[in-house]
Enzyme design. Sequence first.
Site, mmCIF file in Angstrom:
data_model
loop_
_atom_site.group_PDB
_atom_site.id
_atom_site.type_symbol
_atom_site.label_atom_id
_atom_site.label_comp_id
_atom_site.label_asym_id
_atom_site.label_seq_id
_atom_site.Cartn_x
_atom_site.Cartn_y
_atom_site.Cartn_z
ATOM 1 N N ARG A 253 0.844 -1.190 0.000
ATOM 2 C CA ARG A 253 0.000 0.000 0.000
ATOM 3 C C ARG A 253 0.884 1.246 0.000
ATOM 4 O O ARG A 253 1.899 1.308 0.713
ATOM 5 C CB ARG A 253 -0.894 0.032 1.252
ATOM 6 C CG ARG A 253 -2.043 -0.966 1.237
ATOM 7 C CD ARG A 253 -3.070 -0.638 0.148
ATOM 8 N NE ARG A 253 -4.217 -1.518 0.178
ATOM 9 C CZ ARG A 253 -4.348 -2.651 -0.531
ATOM 10 N NH1 ARG A 253 -3.370 -3.044 -1.328
ATOM 11 N NH2 ARG A 253 -5.452 -3.369 -0.448
ATOM 12 N N GLU B 189 -4.440 7.023 -5.384
ATOM 13 C CA GLU B 189 -4.652 6.233 -6.611
ATOM 14 C C GLU B 189 -6.002 6.577 -7.211
ATOM 15 O O GLU B 189 -6.958 6.759 -6.450
ATOM 16 C CB GLU B 189 -4.585 4.739 -6.289
ATOM 17 C CG GLU B 189 -3.209 4.312 -5.808
ATOM 18 C CD GLU B 189 -3.134 2.825 -5.455
ATOM 19 O OE1 GLU B 189 -4.131 2.099 -5.642
ATOM 20 O OE2 GLU B 189 -2.073 2.396 -4.993
ATOM 21 N N HIS C 69 -1.330 -0.278 -9.865
ATOM 22 C CA HIS C 69 -1.930 -1.167 -8.849
ATOM 23 C C HIS C 69 -2.524 -2.429 -9.504
ATOM 24 O O HIS C 69 -3.737 -2.630 -9.528
ATOM 25 C CB HIS C 69 -2.993 -0.437 -8.014
ATOM 26 C CG HIS C 69 -3.309 -1.175 -6.731
ATOM 27 N ND1 HIS C 69 -3.718 -0.538 -5.580
ATOM 28 C CD2 HIS C 69 -3.279 -2.494 -6.410
ATOM 29 C CE1 HIS C 69 -3.923 -1.426 -4.616
ATOM 30 N NE2 HIS C 69 -3.664 -2.624 -5.110
HETATM 31 C C1 DGY Z 1 -5.806 -6.422 -2.472
HETATM 32 O O1 DGY Z 1 -6.393 -7.480 -2.667
HETATM 33 O O2 DGY Z 1 -5.732 -5.902 -1.345
HETATM 34 C C2 DGY Z 1 -5.204 -5.754 -3.656
HETATM 35 O O3 DGY Z 1 -4.266 -4.811 -3.356
HETATM 36 C C3 DGY Z 1 -6.294 -5.138 -4.488
HETATM 37 O O4 DGY Z 1 -6.758 -3.987 -3.834
#
Ligand code: DGY
Length: 330
Positions: A244, A273, A292
């Site tokens: 993240r 994002e 992402h």
């Molecule tokens: C998750 O599954 O947490 C991925 O980062 C998609 O948001």
Amino acid sequence: MSTQRTARKHVVVFRKIPDDLLERIREWHDVTLADPRRADELPRFRDALPDADGLIGSSFRLGEQELDRAARLRVISSISVGVDNYDLACLKRRGITLCHTPGVLTETTADTVFALIIAASRRLVELSNHVREGGWTRNIGEDRFGWDVHGKTLGVLGFGRIGQAVARRAALGFDMPVIFHDPFDVQVPPSLAQHAVRASFDDVLGRADIVALTLPLSDETRGLMDARAFSAMKPGAIFVNGSRGAIVREDALLAALDSGHLRAAGLDVFAVEPLPQDSPLRMHPKVTPFPHIGSATHETRRAMAELATENLLRVLDGEPAVAAYDLSKG
Ligand code: DGY
């Protein structure tokens, strides 16, 4: 598979899911489709909350304000492994079950992290653009050479499922010694026993040639990679983030890249994002940015949607979810 019939409930689907899974939910429950990230659908999403027994979707912050509107809510089924979009304290207080999708995305996300490691080290995107832009009129010189990945020491911050899967690729596929740090007392799987060594956070930073971040975002990890952490990294090291963006102080990362302390960064995630057009990370010559895409393959997104649908239907039927997030973890 959930087969028990109970009274119809109201489900809000707040992100697109495959048609057959939508039909499966509709067979048992009334459904409102509304993606709150779209301005034209946000009012419908808000209007549906007061009657919602269940929510299924991802990539939208559900904080106290939204949850307060959803007085009947029993379950949120997130199509993600990360649960940082939800107000966990509020869910716990209200007794709302939070489900997520661990396991099914592990290998795909580890592939993405490893792709970032190779792309950042070998400058793959930059060199591919060089070809596309017509720059390949003679063979590249040293100024465009990359750096080897095989044999380098990989530091993994966060040794959960995804961190371990990245370590497996590194150790068994690329002959890389692995050092890792995890705030919990995780067991090293037998396949990595000879290859992965536990170390302190600072030790990982100071010894690794490549640092891969796979920790979840929490109050403890927010802003963890700050100016001090980047300065503790080995000069010339490469930083990769597949978890993240908010775990990283982006200003500190930029400073470490601009000063030449860090060689390069590979980033799948950002503090905001989609990445704003004016973010200095977007065009930075030392940054390989991905949009992402950790779990974004046809197979894995399908598996995540299936698991999330099963979780939702089970909880609405009064059964335990396949994968409920343990809210006592905070
Ligand atoms: C998750 O599954 O947490 C991925 O980062 C998609 O948001």
